[in-house]
Design an enzyme around this catalytic site. Structure first.
Site, mmCIF file in Angstrom:
data_model
loop_
_atom_site.group_PDB
_atom_site.id
_atom_site.type_symbol
_atom_site.label_atom_id
_atom_site.label_comp_id
_atom_site.label_asym_id
_atom_site.label_seq_id
_atom_site.Cartn_x
_atom_site.Cartn_y
_atom_site.Cartn_z
ATOM 1 N N CYS A 67 -50.198 86.270 -14.033
ATOM 2 C CA CYS A 67 -51.122 85.569 -14.941
ATOM 3 C C CYS A 67 -52.069 86.568 -15.598
ATOM 4 O O CYS A 67 -52.771 87.309 -14.904
ATOM 5 C CB CYS A 67 -51.932 84.542 -14.166
ATOM 6 S SG CYS A 67 -53.172 83.749 -15.209
ATOM 7 N N GLN A 245 -49.105 63.870 -4.961
ATOM 8 C CA GLN A 245 -48.928 65.286 -4.658
ATOM 9 C C GLN A 245 -48.711 66.066 -5.952
ATOM 10 O O GLN A 245 -47.955 65.636 -6.816
ATOM 11 C CB GLN A 245 -47.734 65.483 -3.729
ATOM 12 C CG GLN A 245 -47.899 64.809 -2.370
ATOM 13 C CD GLN A 245 -48.998 65.417 -1.526
ATOM 14 O OE1 GLN A 245 -49.464 66.525 -1.804
ATOM 15 N NE2 GLN A 245 -49.434 64.698 -0.507
ATOM 16 N N TYR A 274 -54.875 56.371 5.121
ATOM 17 C CA TYR A 274 -55.071 57.134 3.877
ATOM 18 C C TYR A 274 -53.729 57.113 3.120
ATOM 19 O O TYR A 274 -53.176 58.158 2.795
ATOM 20 C CB TYR A 274 -55.510 58.576 4.154
ATOM 21 C CG TYR A 274 -56.661 58.710 5.130
ATOM 22 C CD1 TYR A 274 -57.978 58.780 4.666
ATOM 23 C CD2 TYR A 274 -56.440 58.751 6.498
ATOM 24 C CE1 TYR A 274 -59.031 58.899 5.560
ATOM 25 C CE2 TYR A 274 -57.485 58.862 7.393
ATOM 26 C CZ TYR A 274 -58.779 58.950 6.920
ATOM 27 O OH TYR A 274 -59.827 59.070 7.814
ATOM 28 N N CYS A 369 -54.255 69.105 4.305
ATOM 29 C CA CYS A 369 -54.304 70.164 3.292
ATOM 30 C C CYS A 369 -55.380 71.193 3.642
ATOM 31 O O CYS A 369 -55.718 72.030 2.815
ATOM 32 C CB CYS A 369 -54.529 69.578 1.903
ATOM 33 S SG CYS A 369 -56.020 68.606 1.781
#
Ligand SMILES: C[S@@+](CC[C@H](N)C(=O)[O-])C[C@H]1O[C@@H](n2cnc3c(N)ncnc32)[C@H](O)[C@@H]1O
Length: 414
Positions: A67, A245, A274, A369
């Protein structure tokens, strides 16, 4: 101020650890084993933060960042552009191992698995990108730990369907943030959050346009807010502003991993806490069949509506709106054969761990996560007889420090 450092191990959050005059230094843009010149970016009594600005001795894992907008002081979206994809996975595995060891007292080797569906080298995977807008309405990505904007004309980790919208080259006067979302079903949406008291001048885009009205939720100005996501042979309706996701291969990968650990059997009683729009609830409901039952609990009202729609052919699956913290008590849930939890980054926390443990489920599958909150919660489950029996980790967010874990907790006989 610049200092010379010998870089030590990786730490959670995209940093490596070094030492300078007795203080710990958290260094970005470095790799373990390197010797670097680092520019101090923050100084506290206990530690320093720094950016490696010159590499004196490079790690064999170092690559030229793909990048053009990454590097010290530049875009803060990625942490490991300067590491090969294999090295990124090793760094993340080391972080998960260290968090489990330090916070849960668990010693186990971890392998971080590649997730299918991204372009080579971990680029082109991000199906949701939030840009920040400046006062003139030009957009970019936030610099690391800063409100400053790095203006970009493309983002190499964004999915091609996000890039096709071309949001970066358009004007968004009056906007605070502009989020571009693309679904596997071919839908695209842009969610615009206005600056307080400002009207947004919206450019023409080949995407639905939603306006974020704060507490009143989002309103579709052009096109439809509902998007379609396909996993296996099942379609899921997901409102563009809701949770799904972000990596195109993640939903299928996680569903497989969850079902593999959960081993749901016909006739069982399962909880999906959740539950979002019902990804895991659908798989669990198919497995437990009409003799079994699945209860999903989710706090976002729009996600609950989507989940009820997505599970309409599976009457054994019911979705309840509410916070897990209160819903289990309100619904008087006293036991379960298996529990799947997939909380936000903050994890379950003490009170939910305590409440879930009272259900006496033989199996808990914990999707996380954040390895730090996962490890903390694993430690809190331990006094109830739950042991970490297995764990898989996935490179769902290549180039960033984030890593997804699926953990299996088994209840030991008392
Ligand atoms: C990480 S997502 C998981 C969603 C789903 N399992 C999936 O994979 O698509 C976490 C979900 O928890 C919901 N949520 C956040 N806090 C909650 C709470 N206290 N109680 C219930 N749901 C919550 C969010 O709205 C979000 O849909």
């Amino acid at each position: 101020m610049s200092i010379e450092l010998t870089v030590g191990q990786v730490a959670n959050g995209g940093w490596c650890v070094a030492r300078h005059e007795g203080r710990v230094v958290f260094v970005r843009h470095a790799l373990p084993g390197e010797r670097v010149i680092a520019e101090i970016t923050e100084e506290t009594a206990r530690f320093l933060r720094a950016d490696a600005v010159e590499i004196l001795e490079a790690s064999p894992d170092r690559v030229t960042p793909p990048c053009p907008f990454s590097g010290p002081g530049r875009c803060g979206g990625c942490d490991w552009q300067h590491a090969s994809p294999e090295a990124q996975r090793r760094l993340k595995a080391a972080v998960v191992e260290e968090q489990l060891r330090r916070l849960a007292g668990v010693e186990r080797p971890v392998t971080v698995e590649e997730v299918p569906g991204a372009a080579d080298g971990g680029l082109g995977w991000r199906t949701r990108v939030q840009f920040a807008a400046d006062r003139d309405g030009s957009i970019g990505l936030r610099r690391h730990r800063s409100h400053e904007i790095e203006h970009v004309d493309h983002c190499p980790i964004a999915h091609p369907a996000v890039e096709e919208v071309g949001a970066e080259s358009l004007g968004w006067r009056g906007a605070e943030t502009v989020e571009v979302v693309a679904s596997s079903g071919g839908d695209r949406a842009v969610i615009v959050t206005p600056r307080p008291g400002r009207r947004v001048s919206l450019p023409d885009v080949d995407a639905a346009v939603l306006i974020d009205e704060g507490r009143r939720g989002t309103r579709a100005l052009r096109g439809r807010a509902a998007m379609t996501e396909r996993v296996g042979d099942r379609d899921f309706r997901v409102t563009a502003s809701g949770f799904w996701q972000v990596h195109p291969g993640a939903a299928a990968t996680l569903l497989d991993a969850v079902l593999d650990f959960a081993r749901p059997k016909a006739g069982e009683w399962a909880l999906d806490l959740y539950c979002g729009v019902g990804l895991f609830a659908a798989g669990l409901a198919e497995a437990v069949g009409p003799e079994g039952a699945v209860l999903g609990i989710e706090s976002d009202p729009q996600a609950v509506q989507d989940a009820r729609w997505n599970l309409r052919d599976l009457p054994q699956a019911v979705t309840e709106r509410g916070k897990v913290e209160e819903a289990l008590d309100r619904l008087e849930i006293e036991r379960a054969d298996l529990v799947v939890v997939d909380p936000p980054r903050a994890g379950l926390g003490r009170s939910v761990v305590d409440r879930v443990a009272t259900l006496d489920a033989p199996r808990i599958v914990y999707v996380s996560c954040d390895p730090a909150t996962l490890s903390r919660d694993v430690a809190w489950f331990a006094p109830y007889g739950y042991r970490l029996a297995d764990l898989r980790a996935f490179d769902q967010y290549p180039m960033t420090h984030h890593v997804e874990c699926v953990a299996l907790l088994l209840k030991e006989p008392a």
